[in-house]
Scaffold this motif. Structure first.
Motif, PDB file in Angstrom:
ATOM      1  N   CYS A   1       0.838  -1.204   0.000  1.00 53.28           N
ATOM      2  CA  CYS A   1       0.000   0.000   0.000  1.00 53.28           C
ATOM      3  C   CYS A   1       0.872   1.252   0.000  1.00 53.28           C
ATOM      4  O   CYS A   1       0.534   2.248  -0.639  1.00 53.28           O
ATOM      5  N   ALA A   2       2.008   1.187   0.731  1.00 55.32           N
ATOM      6  CA  ALA A   2       2.857   2.378   0.822  1.00 55.32           C
ATOM      7  C   ALA A   2       3.335   2.795  -0.564  1.00 55.32           C
ATOM      8  O   ALA A   2       3.495   3.982  -0.850  1.00 55.32           O
ATOM      9  N   LEU A   3       3.547   1.825  -1.436  1.00 56.10           N
ATOM     10  CA  LEU A   3       4.042   2.138  -2.788  1.00 56.10           C
ATOM     11  C   LEU A   3       3.051   2.999  -3.552  1.00 56.10           C
ATOM     12  O   LEU A   3       3.426   3.702  -4.494  1.00 56.10           O
ATOM     13  N   LEU A   4       1.755   2.942  -3.153  1.00 63.44           N
ATOM     14  CA  LEU A   4       0.730   3.686  -3.893  1.00 63.44           C
ATOM     15  C   LEU A   4       0.753   5.172  -3.565  1.00 63.44           C
ATOM     16  O   LEU A   4       0.213   5.985  -4.307  1.00 63.44           O
ATOM     17  N   PHE A   5       1.362   5.525  -2.421  1.00 64.17           N
ATOM     18  CA  PHE A   5       1.302   6.931  -2.017  1.00 64.17           C
ATOM     19  C   PHE A   5       2.601   7.622  -2.383  1.00 64.17           C
ATOM     20  O   PHE A   5       3.644   7.342  -1.827  1.00 64.17           O
ATOM     21  N   THR A   6       2.520   8.525  -3.335  1.00 60.53           N
ATOM     22  CA  THR A   6       3.754   9.160  -3.771  1.00 60.53           C
ATOM     23  C   THR A   6       3.698  10.680  -3.657  1.00 60.53           C
ATOM     24  O   THR A   6       4.686  11.308  -3.350  1.00 60.53           O
ATOM     25  N   THR A   7       2.527  11.270  -3.913  1.00 60.78           N
ATOM     26  CA  THR A   7       2.502  12.733  -3.925  1.00 60.78           C
ATOM     27  C   THR A   7       2.005  13.274  -2.596  1.00 60.78           C
ATOM     28  O   THR A   7       1.370  12.574  -1.809  1.00 60.78           O
ATOM     29  N   ARG A   8       2.309  14.538  -2.364  1.00 62.16           N
ATOM     30  CA  ARG A   8       1.923  15.223  -1.137  1.00 62.16           C
ATOM     31  C   ARG A   8       0.410  15.153  -0.928  1.00 62.16           C
ATOM     32  O   ARG A   8      -0.073  14.891   0.158  1.00 62.16           O
ATOM     33  N   ILE A   9      -0.348  15.362  -2.033  1.00 53.48           N
ATOM     34  CA  ILE A   9      -1.807  15.426  -1.907  1.00 53.48           C
ATOM     35  C   ILE A   9      -2.365  14.087  -1.474  1.00 53.48           C
ATOM     36  O   ILE A   9      -3.230  14.004  -0.586  1.00 53.48           O
ATOM     37  N   GLU A  10      -1.827  13.037  -2.055  1.00 56.77           N
ATOM     38  CA  GLU A  10      -2.294  11.697  -1.666  1.00 56.77           C
ATOM     39  C   GLU A  10      -2.021  11.446  -0.189  1.00 56.77           C
ATOM     40  O   GLU A  10      -2.883  10.939   0.536  1.00 56.77           O
ATOM     41  N   ILE A  11      -0.831  11.831   0.222  1.00 60.18           N
ATOM     42  CA  ILE A  11      -0.469  11.597   1.616  1.00 60.18           C
ATOM     43  C   ILE A  11      -1.369  12.407   2.537  1.00 60.18           C
ATOM     44  O   ILE A  11      -1.836  11.925   3.573  1.00 60.18           O
ATOM     45  N   GLN A  12      -1.664  13.643   2.089  1.00 60.59           N
ATOM     46  CA  GLN A  12      -2.514  14.486   2.914  1.00 60.59           C
ATOM     47  C   GLN A  12      -3.927  13.911   3.039  1.00 60.59           C
ATOM     48  O   GLN A  12      -4.500  13.892   4.123  1.00 60.59           O
ATOM     49  N   SER A  13      -4.435  13.402   1.925  1.00 59.36           N
ATOM     50  CA  SER A  13      -5.791  12.858   2.001  1.00 59.36           C
ATOM     51  C   SER A  13      -5.803  11.591   2.854  1.00 59.36           C
ATOM     52  O   SER A  13      -6.757  11.343   3.588  1.00 59.36           O
ATOM     53  N   LEU A  14      -4.702  10.815   2.769  1.00 62.29           N
ATOM     54  CA  LEU A  14      -4.614   9.621   3.616  1.00 62.29           C
ATOM     55  C   LEU A  14      -4.640  10.019   5.085  1.00 62.29           C
ATOM     56  O   LEU A  14      -5.369   9.430   5.894  1.00 62.29           O
ATOM     57  N   SER A  15      -3.869  11.052   5.422  1.00 58.60           N
ATOM     58  CA  SER A  15      -3.817  11.415   6.839  1.00 58.60           C
ATOM     59  C   SER A  15      -5.153  12.015   7.265  1.00 58.60           C
ATOM     60  O   SER A  15      -5.599  11.808   8.395  1.00 58.60           O
ATOM     61  N   ALA A  16      -5.828  12.744   6.369  1.00 57.21           N
ATOM     62  CA  ALA A  16      -7.146  13.287   6.723  1.00 57.21           C
ATOM     63  C   ALA A  16      -8.128  12.153   6.987  1.00 57.21           C
ATOM     64  O   ALA A  16      -8.896  12.186   7.953  1.00 57.21           O
ATOM     65  N   PHE A  17      -8.047  11.122   6.125  1.00 59.19           N
ATOM     66  CA  PHE A  17      -8.942   9.974   6.303  1.00 59.19           C
ATOM     67  C   PHE A  17      -8.662   9.276   7.632  1.00 59.19           C
ATOM     68  O   PHE A  17      -9.584   8.973   8.396  1.00 59.19           O
ATOM     69  N   THR A  18      -7.384   9.037   7.907  1.00 59.48           N
ATOM     70  CA  THR A  18      -7.010   8.379   9.163  1.00 59.48           C
ATOM     71  C   THR A  18      -7.483   9.193  10.354  1.00 59.48           C
ATOM     72  O   THR A  18      -7.992   8.649  11.335  1.00 59.48           O
ATOM     73  N   ASN A  19      -7.309  10.492  10.221  1.00 62.03           N
ATOM     74  CA  ASN A  19      -7.740  11.408  11.271  1.00 62.03           C
ATOM     75  C   ASN A  19      -9.213  11.218  11.596  1.00 62.03           C
ATOM     76  O   ASN A  19      -9.607  11.000  12.741  1.00 62.03           O
ATOM     77  N   ARG A  20     -10.048  11.255  10.536  1.00 60.20           N
ATOM     78  CA  ARG A  20     -11.486  11.136  10.743  1.00 60.20           C
ATOM     79  C   ARG A  20     -11.839   9.765  11.321  1.00 60.20           C
ATOM     80  O   ARG A  20     -12.588   9.646  12.282  1.00 60.20           O
ATOM     81  N   LEU A  21     -11.250   8.726  10.712  1.00 63.13           N
ATOM     82  CA  LEU A  21     -11.549   7.359  11.162  1.00 63.13           C
ATOM     83  C   LEU A  21     -11.175   7.190  12.635  1.00 63.13           C
ATOM     84  O   LEU A  21     -11.954   6.675  13.440  1.00 63.13           O
ATOM     85  N   GLY A  22      -9.974   7.654  12.978  1.00 58.65           N
ATOM     86  CA  GLY A  22      -9.509   7.531  14.354  1.00 58.65           C
ATOM     87  C   GLY A  22     -10.426   8.267  15.296  1.00 58.65           C
ATOM     88  O   GLY A  22     -10.801   7.754  16.355  1.00 58.65           O
ATOM     89  N   PHE A  23     -10.828   9.470  14.896  1.00 56.43           N
ATOM     90  CA  PHE A  23     -11.683  10.291  15.747  1.00 56.43           C
ATOM     91  C   PHE A  23     -12.985   9.569  16.067  1.00 56.43           C
ATOM     92  O   PHE A  23     -13.383   9.446  17.224  1.00 56.43           O
ATOM     93  N   TYR A  24     -13.621   9.043  15.007  1.00 55.03           N
ATOM     94  CA  TYR A  24     -14.918   8.386  15.252  1.00 55.03           C
ATOM     95  C   TYR A  24     -14.753   7.086  16.021  1.00 55.03           C
ATOM     96  O   TYR A  24     -15.573   6.758  16.873  1.00 55.03           O
ATOM     97  N   THR A  25     -13.687   6.360  15.735  1.00 51.41           N
ATOM     98  CA  THR A  25     -13.478   5.105  16.457  1.00 51.41           C
ATOM     99  C   THR A  25     -13.331   5.368  17.946  1.00 51.41           C
ATOM    100  O   THR A  25     -13.945   4.704  18.783  1.00 51.41           O
ATOM    101  N   ILE A  26     -12.512   6.345  18.256  1.00 49.47           N
ATOM    102  CA  ILE A  26     -12.185   6.578  19.657  1.00 49.47           C
ATOM    103  C   ILE A  26     -13.363   7.211  20.399  1.00 49.47           C
ATOM    104  O   ILE A  26     -13.718   6.787  21.499  1.00 49.47           O
ATOM    105  N   PHE A  27     -13.975   8.221  19.775  1.00 45.56           N
ATOM    106  CA  PHE A  27     -14.967   8.972  20.532  1.00 45.56           C
ATOM    107  C   PHE A  27     -16.393   8.461  20.369  1.00 45.56           C
ATOM    108  O   PHE A  27     -17.269   8.839  21.120  1.00 45.56           O
ATOM    109  N   ILE A  28     -16.653   7.638  19.355  1.00 46.52           N
ATOM    110  CA  ILE A  28     -18.006   7.109  19.192  1.00 46.52           C
ATOM    111  C   ILE A  28     -18.035   5.617  19.511  1.00 46.52           C
ATOM    112  O   ILE A  28     -18.782   5.166  20.385  1.00 46.52           O
TER     113      ILE A  28
END
Lengths: 352, 504
Positions: free
Chosen positions: A307-334
């Motif tokens: 999977c790491a090989l798929l992420f090459t550009t800044r934008i992709e990485i940013q969207s990945l971290s945004a997704f992780t952020n949201r997922l983590g938030f809901y998992t932990i707090f909901i």
């Protein structure tokens, strides 16, 4: 169902501190000042404190939950039944792996931009994954040892920062609280991403001797990482102008006096961090499907590398971290509080 | 119930054993007579006694003065009479052929009544060739006792025993090596040392199966927890007082006949950087020197690889003030830093190796020739930069500060992986190398005890003597990690000072 972790494989409660610290102070600290300033501006530190308070409550809930069950897997199986429980366990494999992935990708991106622009990314991915795999196969105690050495010897490097006398404007921090509650809330949400990682406790709990006693240490670890984050946030804010800061991707590195040595040696912090993630992910597979942990670890490592090989550009990485952020938030707090309530209900009903 | 097959097999085994047992004293004497130093004669024609011994193992003066006069005396016809009259301690009458063989080959005189008799008297008259107790050479200290172990086990044990004159000091003897039959002694303190630890060591020494063992370091290689590691897992020392204090701390020690050092275990990484000196000096001084030593080790391992990383990848790290000097010194060097470094490092290793093999006087000359002549010449011919030459000199110097020789060697080797990784990925490569080594050290154990203690497992109380060096009054506990039977060494009493005038 599962044999208890053997005493020789366990660690003292005190080490919960290192688990929490190493998992929280990961690679996020390099981008922290910029992400925090987007919404709450110079009031970001309030969001940091507020988010730490929320996480502290969640850690309390997690301990209350684990004291009655062993790991998240056994709890889910009790609450949802075996089939549905196993299915939800798959989510945790994904969740833990995702955190390893985001750490790996974010760290290699920094290396790539700052030191090795010409090296192919996959070489760096491979090195990091191999090392993390080695740490994981050495066992839980070895990972703890790695995180202890990292906290003792690597985190102090953060204090070798530029402190240009006369160029620090403490006025930048004032007026306190001149952002709306909504902005603060957005910032708090962003901040929780930095505090994530302590969910390892959901799997590591049986490996801690007298585990209920480790609650105190987990909270102290949280406070410790909060202090590190506060320092890492306030220093750039009083040094740079707010608008200037917004344009710097890794403000912590820019301000750091030892950026090259520091970001290289940060590998020692991230290896236990990723190893904990790999360990938990493979442990979930082992507990749910009775597969050997070594096999599942290999599988998880390979998938993350792929999977790491798929992420090459800044934008992709940013969207990945945004997704992780949201997922983590809901998992932990909901999800975690709901699971806690359900578990309490079931235990109550059984008593009646 | 035994089947016939089993019976047959058993019979076969018995036959074999009988064949082995069938060896008689005569066979033994015949076998020995092949060697020129075996002596066998009848005392006089009147007296019945036959004497056999190996000339090179016995002290012939003792035979002349204490034995011959009795064996020639016709008034003593039996072995028992003889045993009672010979004025040497430790004589014994034996019959078993294995025992006779062993005593003959360890320097006893065997006295037989008639040539076909199986009962003999063994009189110990060993000749002990040994050098006198000398000054320690590898672990020299300026202050403190200056005795070192020698190649005789009994003398070594005497050096230890006289420092711990208590019955709790227990010494067990083992015979190791199928041909060399080396005597190994395992020492521990009863009531202090963890019994499990003693058991681990004795079990491992019992399991050693090797034909010829000449030095205790060979046993160390055979019993160490991870034989593939290049970190020494038992501490080798030639100082009896270091052994004594290790025993009192709750560690176990073994030493071997014929090797002038004792092995202390379990040990940990930091113990290799503490010198006995530290305990003889005032604590602020010894703490300072110990920290200097640790920094020297870090410098010695990392300096040259940092040089490579900086000059190859991270030019930005060099301060502006230093940049001119660096550029000027490297300006005419025709090859990349890695070759420069490896060339010079190998030269230093060469000098060291040559210095170790040569007699000490020539060794010094070689040091001067190598250090000054070659060094200056290399820089003048601009085959290496002067900055690097300084670094190499300093790393070599600082690697000599390690008090234990084995660890000094490890540090010599340890540089090279760091150099290679630094060339590969700069600082990041060094971090990779560090991560690999740290993981290895975390996993490493010494006799089953963690090698990285007191860092991991984290024991703050053990820091007092392992990393820091606090005043001797504060060292009241044994290291926690050893789990010894008695935790306290003494109860510290604080002296009361007379109140000062200001408090009256």
């Amino acid at each position: 169902m599962h044999p208890e972790a053997k005493v020789t494989k366990q660690v003292s409660p005190f080490f919960a501190f290192f688990i929490v610290t190493v998992m929280q102070v990961g690679v996020g600290i390099f981008t922290l000042p910029r992400t925090m300033i987007v919404d709450a501006g110079h009031d970001g530190w309030i969001a940091i404190v507020f988010s730490a308070v929320l996480v502290s409550i969640i850690i309390r809930i997690i301990y209350a939950m684990l004291n009655k069950g062993d790991t998240i897997i056994t709890i889910q199986n009790k609450v949802f039944g075996k089939t549905l429980g196993s299915f939800i366990s798959l989510f945790w494999v994904f969740y833990y792996s995702l955190f390893v992935l985001i750490t790996l990708v974010a760290y290699v991106e920094i290396l790539n931009v700052w030191i090795f622009p010409e090296v192919s990314l996959w070489v760096l991915y491979l090195i990091c994954m191999l090392l993390a795999y080695n740490y994981t196969t050495s066992g839980f105690r070895a990972i703890i040892g790695g995180s202890l050495l990292a906290v003792l010897f690597v985190l102090p490097f953060l204090f070798f920062s530029h402190l240009p006398q006369g160029q620090l404007h403490f006025g930048s921090l004032f007026p306190i609280f001149d952002h709306s509650l909504h902005e603060m809330w957005l910032s708090t949400k962003t901040m929780t991403f930095q505090f994530l990682g302590f969910e390892i406790l959901l799997m590591a709990y049986p490996f801690i001797k007298q585990a209920p006693r480790s609650h105190k240490w987990a909270q102290i670890g949280l406070v410790f990482s909060m202090i590190i984050y506060l320092i890492a946030f306030i220093l750039p804010v009083i040094y740079f102008h707010e608008r200037h800061l917004l344009t710097i991707i890794w403000p912590t590195l820019t301000l750091w006096k030892m950026e090259y040595i520091g970001m290289s040696i940060w590998l020692l912090v991230l290896l236990p961090n990723m190893a904990f993630g790999l360990w938990s992910a493979s442990r979930v597979v082992k507990q749910t499907f009775n597969l050997s942990q070594r096999h599942s670890l290999r599988g998880v490592t390979l998938v993350i590398f792929g999977c790491a090989l798929l992420f090459t550009t800044r934008i992709e990485i940013q969207s990945l971290s945004a997704f992780t952020n949201r997922l983590g938030f809901y998992t932990i707090f909901i999800y975690i509080p709901i699971l806690f309530l359900l578990q309490a209900l079931i235990i109550k009903r059984r008593r009646l | 119930m035994l089947t016939t097959g089993d019976l047959m097999f058993k019979k076969h085994v018995y036959k074999k054993l009988n064949l082995k047992k069938g060896k008689t004293l005569e066979d033994l004497i015949q076998a020995c007579q092949k060697s020129f130093d075996f002596v066998s004669y009848q005392a006089t024609e009147k007296a019945p006694f036959h004497l056999h011994y190996i000339k090179s193992l016995v002290d012939e003066k003792q035979i002349d003065s204490h034995i011959s006069s009795y064996t020639k005396n016709p008034e003593l016809p039996t072995l028992i009479d003889l045993e009672q009259s010979i004025p040497i301690e430790g004589t014994k009458i034996i019959q078993k052929i294995e025992e006779i063989e062993q005593s003959l080959l360890s320097g006893h005189v065997i006295i037989q009544v008639t040539k076909h008799d199986n009962e003999v008297l063994a009189v110990p008259v060993q000749q002990k060739e040994q050098r006198s107790v000398d000054i320690p050479e590898n672990e020299f200290t300026v202050i403190g006792p200056k005795e070192a172990f020698i190649e005789s086990l009994d003398v070594n044990l005497n050096l230890i025993r006289k420092r711990l004159p208590v019955p709790e000091l227990v010494i067990k003897e083992f015979i190791v090596g199928s041909i060399s039959k080396s005597r190994v002694a395992v020492l521990h303190m009863d009531g202090i040392t963890n019994t499990q630890l003693v058991q681990t060591l004795t079990e491992r020494i019992n399991e050693v199966d090797y034909d010829e063992i000449v030095d205790s370091s060979q046993i160390t290689q055979l019993i160490s927890d991870n034989p593939n590691s290049y970190f020494p897992q038992l501490l080798e020392t030639e100082r009896p007082e270091r052994v004594a204090s290790a025993l009192v701390e709750g560690k176990v020690v073994f030493t071997m006949e014929g090797s002038p050092q004792a092995m202390i275990g379990p040990t940990n990484l930091l113990e290799f950087f503490s010198s006995p000196d530290d305990h003889y000096m005032m604590w602020p001084l010894s703490m300072f020197f110990r920290i200097i030593r640790l920094l020297a080790v870090l410098f010695s391992v990392l300096a040259t690889s940092v040089y490579i990383a900086v000059t190859t990848y991270h030019h930005e790290v060099i301060p502006d003030v230093l940049l001119n000097t660096m550029v000027a010194s490297r300006l005419e060097v025709p090859y990349p830093p890695i070759i420069e470094v490896i060339l010079l490092e190998l030269t230093v290793e060469l000098l060291r190796e040559a210095g170790a093999r040569l007699p000490s006087r020539i060794g010094q000359t070689i040091g001067i020739v190598g250090g000054i002549v070659i060094g200056t010449a290399v820089v003048e011919a601009s085959l290496a930069s002067s900055v690097l030459l300084i670094l190499i000199g300093l790393t070599a110097l600082s690697s000599f500060t390690t008090p234990i020789y084995q660890m000094g060697n490890t540090i010599r080797i340890l540089r090279f992986p760091f150099i290679i990784f630094a060339q590969w990925f700069g600082f990041f490569g060094m971090a990779i190398c560090l991560a690999i080594h740290l993981l290895h050290l975390i996993k490493l154990t010494s006799l089953g005890y963690p090698y990285l203690s007191p860092l991991y497992p984290f024991r703050v109380r053990d820091f007092r003597d392992e990393i820091l060096k606090l005043p001797i009054q504060k060292l009241e506990n044994r290291p926690e990690v050893l789990r010894s039977q008695k935790k306290k060494r003494f109860i510290s009493k604080y002296r009361k000072h007379p109140p000062k005038d200001i408090e009256e």
